[in-house]
Structures are given as structure tokens and as C-alpha cells.
Design a protein around this motif. Structure first.
Motif, PDB file in Angstrom:
ATOM      1  N   ARG A 301      15.168   8.851  38.718  1.00 29.19           N
ATOM      2  CA  ARG A 301      15.683   7.789  37.327  1.00 29.19           C
ATOM      3  C   ARG A 301      14.211   8.465  36.924  1.00 29.19           C
ATOM      4  NH1 ARG A 301      19.206   2.876  38.479  1.00 29.19           N
ATOM      5  NH2 ARG A 301      20.915   3.710  37.730  1.00 29.19           N
ATOM      6  N   ASN A 304      14.868  10.967  34.982  1.00 26.88           N
ATOM      7  CA  ASN A 304      15.577  11.015  34.066  1.00 26.88           C
ATOM      8  C   ASN A 304      16.046   9.762  34.378  1.00 26.88           C
ATOM      9  OD1 ASN A 304      18.543  11.686  32.352  1.00 26.88           O
ATOM     10  ND2 ASN A 304      17.716  13.562  32.312  1.00 26.88           N
ATOM     11  N   ASP A 306      19.235   8.771  33.603  1.00 29.20           N
ATOM     12  CA  ASP A 306      20.836   8.604  33.706  1.00 29.20           C
ATOM     13  C   ASP A 306      20.785   8.894  35.762  1.00 29.20           C
ATOM     14  OD1 ASP A 306      21.012   9.173  31.474  1.00 29.20           O
ATOM     15  OD2 ASP A 306      21.502  10.874  30.614  1.00 29.20           O
TER      16      ASP A 306
END
Length: 399
Positions: A301, A304, A306
Motif C-alpha cells: 500500500r 499504491n 488500492d
């Protein structure tokens, strides 16, 4: 397919009394991915023909069922007594090179060949052969038959089967799980825990790696962690010298990920298992794996938000650790089984019965070395010994 009860035979040894029933069971393909209901119906019809109405405990969609049947004592008592337990499913034969048809039993050189011969339809065949005698013998205490589904995919069916035994208040004093032990009394086996982990990264063209999150690379971190845990158990224990592998094992056995060589993989899934000796805290070990997955997720994370990691228990079965002084050990040895101090690394449903307060051992015909293999077989001599053990059990329980 040959008619029910037919066995191809290339030699003419003395045939065990239970060969007919074992052959009937072997001819029914009960690979775990298939329904086991044809076999359950076959068994249930035989029980009803001898005055016993079985209890069927189905799975959620009704495609499989456990079977529980009780032959009461002469005075009508159904509590206490002895459980004879076996699983009805078998492992696949896909990709295996067999010398004969896996579901057409064949006798060669004093061995019965076919999928499920030793694991574990020969034991169930011995039990079913005894049904007429069980139904007409004045028993001093009841005998319970407990046949499950989906043992081979993580002892799934036996959970509800044991729950049914508890709910009915049967309180058996002993249980024999007939997995292949070469007719030795086995009092212990490791627990089994299978864990599935899915890494959700972010896809990107491989020329733009900073814009993606590589799920395979992060999965590899967990693979290394699992191996490190396994190496720690191997080096530092705890140890139990009654096992041929005297420490807890852990291994990653399945992994899938990636769609193309020029694409940063967004998905990677892996499955691993660990088989623990009794001194290992299974819950704490699971939490250690979950903690590492969380650490990896945090790192993903950072690249990113997501990205994420999902952890789930695929299957779990408790170990068996029957104390040396439990009556069930002397009881089953007294029926003709071979005494043994050995424990086995493979899992069975025995731990579920013990967890329910039922003293349990594992004892059945055949060698685990033949289980799951091509040309699976059980020696006819082993089947005869199992037949004799069941006969002695009934004689012992004759009022």
C-alpha cells in the motif's frame, strides 16, 4: 463396468470375507469432486434391509452426505459403545499411469488394486460385511457406524458428523478410525492447517513498473517467510520422536499469478499448509502468518493504496494425541491389532472425535505408502486381518 460385486482376478488367492462388499464400494467413483450419494444409498439400503435406519447428514447443497447408524445394545441402549469410522471419498486419478482401470477392482498377486482400496474402502467393506451379524447379535453395548464425505479435502464432512453424534448424546467410549496403518494401533497424528493467500497488486505495462504493484514479487516474500518458519521448526523443534518426521512442517504447494511476460501482475494466489506436532500452538502459528501478510500488505500500500492481501483458512483438522494409558489402546490391541508407539504425519478425522471427548485410535488395513498413488492396492492378508478384528469386536460385545 462389471456388475456389482465383480472383481477382475489374475490369480486365485484365498478371498477375504469382505471382498464382495469392498468391491462394490470401489466400483463407485467417489472422487471428492463428485457426489458420494450413490455409495451412501448403497450402504443405507443394506442397513435398512437389516432393520437399522441410518441418519444422513447432508452438505449445504445436498450433493453429499455423512451417514450415522447405531446398532443398539440388547437392552435398547444407544449410548456408549464403539464407533467404527471411515471416509467415503477418494482422491483423483487424473494424470496417473495405472496398470488397470482405477474403478474396476483387480486382484493380482495377493493384492486388490483400485482407487480407494487402502484409503479407505477396504475398512468400510469389512464393517459392511459385519452388518448382518451386528443386526442379529445381542450386543452388550451399541456399535455406531460413522461414514463421512470430503475427508480428502480437509476433513470437511466429519465436522457435522461428529456434531451429530454429540447432539444425539451418544457418548461412545471408543472410536476406531480405519485409515491404513497396516493394522497397527496408532494413537497420534499431526494437526493440519491449510492457508490460502491472495495478493491484489496493480497492473501496469512492464516498461512502467513504478506505476504498478507486482503481486508475484510480494507473494514471494511470504513464500520465503513460510520457508523460514519451516526451517525454524526443523532446527529448534519442538520435537516428537514418535513421528518419522519429528517436527512441524510447513510448505507452499500451490502458486498462481501473472497474465503475460510484459505485464506487471495484479494478482497472485498461493496455498500453503503446516502440519504441527502436539506441542505447537496452532493458533499462534496461524497468527504469525497473518501478521507477516499484514506487514507485506502495508508495504504494497505504500506503493499504491488500492493494493491488499486476503488471508483465509482453506481447511483445518485437529491432531490426535491419545494418552498411553487410554483404555481404547488396550481395547483395540486386544482385538488383534498390532501394538505400536508410532505416530503418523498424515492427518485423519480421528482428532475431531477426540476433540468431542471420544477416546480414539487409528487402525485399518493397508499401507499409507500406497494411498493416493497410481496402482493403489491393499494386500488381501490385510483385509483378512481387518475382517478378523471386526469379528472379534462383535464377539467381545456379545451380551
Amino acid at each position: 463396468m462389471p456388475s456389482v460385486g465383480t472383481t477382475r482376478e489374475t490369480s486365485h488367492p484365498t478371498q477375504p470375507a469382505s471382498l464382495d462388499w469392498t468391491t462394490r464400494l470401489l466400483q463407485v467413483d467417489t472422487t471428492s469432486r463428485e457426489t458420494n450419494l450413490p455409495l451412501i444409498d448403497l450402504v443405507a439400503d443394506e442397513l435398512r434391509a437389516h432393520g437399522v435406519e441410518p441418519v444422513l447428514v447432508a452438505n449445504e447443497d445436498g450433493t453429499k452426505a455423512n451417514l450415522l447408524a447405531t446398532f443398539p445394545a440388547a437392552d435398547g441402549t444407544t449410548t456408549g459403545g464403539v464407533v467404527l469410522s471411515g471416509h467415503t471419498d477418494v482422491v483423483p486419478v487424473d494424470g496417473q499411469d495405472w496398470s488397470s482401470e482405477p474403478f474396476v477392482p483387480e486382484i493380482r498377486d495377493g493384492r486388490l488394486y483400485g482407487r480407494g482400496t487402502c484409503d479407505m474402502k477396504a475398512f468400510i467393506g469389512s464393517v459392511m460385511t459385519a452388518v448382518p451379524r451386528l443386526s442379529t447379535t445381542p450386543l452388550s453395548e451399541p456399535v455406531h457406524l460413522a461414514f463421512s464425505y470430503d475427508e480428502e479435502v480437509g476433513c470437511v464432512g466429519a465436522v457435522s458428523l461428529v456434531d451429530e453424534i454429540v447432539a444425539r448424546g451418544l457418548r461412545p467410549r471408543a472410536c476406531i478410525v480405519g485409515e491404513p496403518t497396516s493394522m497397527r494401533v496408532i494413537r497420534g497424528h499431526k494437526s493440519l492447517t491449510m492457508i490460502e493467500v491472495v495478493f491484489h497488486g496493480v497492473a501496469a505495462h512492464s516498461s512502467r513498473t513504478p506505476h504498478g504493484v507486482n503481486a508475484i514479487e510480494y507473494a514471494a516474500q511470504l513464500v520465503r517467510f513460510v520457508r523460514g518458519v519451516a526451517d525454524g521448526f526443523r532446527a529448534d523443534g519442538p520435537f516428537d520422536e514418535h513421528y518419522d518426521v519429528p517436527f512441524t512442517t510447513a510448505t507452499v504447494n500451490q502458486i498462481q499469478g501473472g497474465i503475460a511476460v510484459n505485464t506487471v501482475p495484479a494478482e497472485c494466489s498461493l496455498t500453503f499448509e503446516f502440519r504441527a506436532v502436539g506441542a505447537v500452538d496452532v493458533d499462534a502459528t496461524v497468527e504469525a502468518f497473518r501478521a507477516e501478510a499484514r506487514r507485506i500488505e502495508e508495504a504494497m500500500r505504500e506503493e499504491n493504496p488500492d493494493a491488499r492481501v486476503e488471508v483465509s483458512i482453506g481447511a483445518q483438522a485437529p491432531g490426535l494425541d491419545t494418552a498411553d494409558d487410554e483404555d481404547v489402546i488396550d481395547f483395540v490391541t486386544g482385538l488383534g491389532a498390532a501394538a505400536s508407539e508410532e505416530k503418523v504425519a498424515y492427518g485423519t478425522e480421528a482428532g475431531l472425535f477426540q476433540r468431542a471427548g471420544i477416546p480414539t485410535v487409528v487402525c485399518g488395513p493397508g499401507d499409507i505408502a500406497q494411498a493416493h498413488a497410481p496402482d493403489e492396492f491393499v494386500a488381501l492378508e490385510q483385509i483378512e486381518r481387518c475382517d478378523e478384528l471386526v469379528d472379534r469386536l462383535i464377539s467381545h460385545l456379545t451380551a
